[in-house]
Motif scaffolding. Sequence first.
Motif, PDB file in Angstrom:
ATOM      1  N   PRO A 121      -6.131  11.142 -27.934  1.00 44.83           N
ATOM      2  CA  PRO A 121      -5.998  12.442 -28.377  1.00 44.83           C
ATOM      3  C   PRO A 121      -4.371  12.724 -28.543  1.00 44.83           C
ATOM      4  O   PRO A 121      -3.593  12.034 -27.910  1.00 44.83           O
ATOM      5  N   ASP A 122      -4.182  13.775 -29.277  1.00 46.78           N
ATOM      6  CA  ASP A 122      -2.806  14.229 -29.380  1.00 46.78           C
ATOM      7  C   ASP A 122      -2.506  15.478 -28.655  1.00 46.78           C
ATOM      8  O   ASP A 122      -1.446  16.246 -29.008  1.00 46.78           O
ATOM      9  N   ASN A 123      -3.513  16.086 -27.794  1.00 49.99           N
ATOM     10  CA  ASN A 123      -3.344  17.169 -27.135  1.00 49.99           C
ATOM     11  C   ASN A 123      -3.861  17.224 -25.742  1.00 49.99           C
ATOM     12  O   ASN A 123      -4.534  16.454 -25.308  1.00 49.99           O
ATOM     13  N   PHE A 124      -3.515  18.180 -25.085  1.00 55.08           N
ATOM     14  CA  PHE A 124      -3.920  18.180 -23.663  1.00 55.08           C
ATOM     15  C   PHE A 124      -5.297  18.569 -23.498  1.00 55.08           C
ATOM     16  O   PHE A 124      -5.986  18.164 -22.509  1.00 55.08           O
ATOM     17  N   ALA A 125      -5.820  19.683 -24.092  1.00 55.05           N
ATOM     18  CA  ALA A 125      -7.174  19.983 -24.119  1.00 55.05           C
ATOM     19  C   ALA A 125      -8.276  18.851 -24.059  1.00 55.05           C
ATOM     20  O   ALA A 125      -9.146  18.808 -22.992  1.00 55.05           O
ATOM     21  N   VAL A 146       1.947   9.771 -25.872  1.00 54.43           N
ATOM     22  CA  VAL A 146       3.411   9.172 -26.326  1.00 54.43           C
ATOM     23  C   VAL A 146       4.014  10.413 -26.912  1.00 54.43           C
ATOM     24  O   VAL A 146       3.424  11.487 -27.507  1.00 54.43           O
ATOM     25  N   TYR A 147       5.378  10.305 -27.038  1.00 53.17           N
ATOM     26  CA  TYR A 147       6.465  11.570 -27.713  1.00 53.17           C
ATOM     27  C   TYR A 147       7.624  10.846 -27.860  1.00 53.17           C
ATOM     28  O   TYR A 147       8.110  10.167 -27.313  1.00 53.17           O
ATOM     29  N   ALA A 148       8.028  11.034 -29.011  1.00 53.03           N
ATOM     30  CA  ALA A 148       9.378  10.315 -29.632  1.00 53.03           C
ATOM     31  C   ALA A 148       9.444   8.859 -29.361  1.00 53.03           C
ATOM     32  O   ALA A 148       8.666   7.948 -29.978  1.00 53.03           O
ATOM     33  N   LEU A 149      10.302   8.488 -28.487  1.00 51.27           N
ATOM     34  CA  LEU A 149      10.488   7.185 -28.112  1.00 51.27           C
ATOM     35  C   LEU A 149      10.072   6.772 -26.620  1.00 51.27           C
ATOM     36  O   LEU A 149      10.265   5.698 -25.957  1.00 51.27           O
ATOM     37  N   PRO A 170       1.284  21.991 -19.787  1.00 48.49           N
ATOM     38  CA  PRO A 170       2.313  22.584 -20.160  1.00 48.49           C
ATOM     39  C   PRO A 170       2.424  22.954 -21.359  1.00 48.49           C
ATOM     40  O   PRO A 170       1.542  22.869 -22.286  1.00 48.49           O
ATOM     41  N   SER A 171       3.336  24.019 -21.745  1.00 47.67           N
ATOM     42  CA  SER A 171       3.260  24.680 -22.920  1.00 47.67           C
ATOM     43  C   SER A 171       3.838  24.104 -24.181  1.00 47.67           C
ATOM     44  O   SER A 171       3.452  24.654 -25.327  1.00 47.67           O
ATOM     45  N   LEU A 172       4.612  23.000 -23.863  1.00 46.91           N
ATOM     46  CA  LEU A 172       5.107  22.247 -25.071  1.00 46.91           C
ATOM     47  C   LEU A 172       4.195  21.577 -25.898  1.00 46.91           C
ATOM     48  O   LEU A 172       3.114  21.136 -25.580  1.00 46.91           O
ATOM     49  N   GLN A 173       4.396  21.657 -27.328  1.00 47.13           N
ATOM     50  CA  GLN A 173       3.545  21.006 -28.406  1.00 47.13           C
ATOM     51  C   GLN A 173       4.466  20.055 -29.014  1.00 47.13           C
ATOM     52  O   GLN A 173       5.102  20.610 -29.892  1.00 47.13           O
ATOM     53  N   ALA A 174       4.332  18.793 -28.647  1.00 51.21           N
ATOM     54  CA  ALA A 174       5.590  17.775 -29.276  1.00 51.21           C
ATOM     55  C   ALA A 174       4.918  16.965 -30.174  1.00 51.21           C
ATOM     56  O   ALA A 174       3.734  16.347 -30.070  1.00 51.21           O
ATOM     57  N   ARG A 175       5.356  17.022 -31.436  1.00 54.37           N
ATOM     58  CA  ARG A 175       4.697  16.199 -32.714  1.00 54.37           C
ATOM     59  C   ARG A 175       5.659  14.768 -33.142  1.00 54.37           C
ATOM     60  O   ARG A 175       5.224  13.881 -33.595  1.00 54.37           O
TER      61      ARG A 175
END
Length: 254
Positions: A121-125, A146-149, A170-175
């Motif tokens: 998935p693309d989210n922590f929940a 995964v995030y960026a590189l 954590p609160s960050l949401q990285a796309r």
Amino acid sequence: MFNFERYSRQIEIFGLKGQEKLLNSSALVIGAGGLGSAAIQFLAAAGIGRMGIVDGDIVDESNLQRQTIHAGNIGINKAESACIFVEKLNPEVVVDVYPYHLNPRNSEKIIKNYDVILGCPDNFATRFLINDTCSLLSKPFVHSAVYALEGEIATFLGKPCYRCYIPKAPSLQARAIVGAVAGLFGCFQALEAIKIITGYGKLLTGRVIRLDLGSMDFFEIPISERNSCPVCSGKLRGIFEENYEGDCEIVRYS
Ligand SMILES: [Zn+2]
């Protein structure tokens, strides 16, 4: 007898018995995005007997930079689109399509039907939901994010679990993501699943591997069971919606 020709190159490694195990096993891929697209492709190619694909999203143009199995399918549900791809690549694979998101009401019903679970998935929940459900049902959970590189990969077989490694979101949401990075980690997940099923090699348990593909640095993070882990201590007795809201800390146990 199965299609020997199709699998001959890997039978040299896993043996006929290993190939038969693959053909008689099932895997669930949760998320048919960047990680899931690669995992689905190589699990299908390897001859997994049955594959479940869970995704409620629709393919859009910005997905094709990394989700290559959805080529030509803009506007179609991702689980449906992935199924079309698998049928073309390897018609021997039985595909179960779940064209909606995994949630606390359906996670046990879906996950209980499979031998190995790939969390893409693309989210922590959703990661926490997969972890908690897999722990309760004693299912192997192959995790990647995964995030960026950068990316990480780990396999959880009971204790320690993903919550021992990351107790709350954590609160960050990285796309931001580079397509090849997602593809690489999805391939790692497919390979871990194949190793779990065939019994070949050594699994990535008790540690998380992180790669920074920008600098080509490699990190190994040992993880062990955390005393206060509500999942590994057996305190968590079911799946409850309250535990997947906000920072996903466990607030309800039974
Ligand atoms: Zn734990």
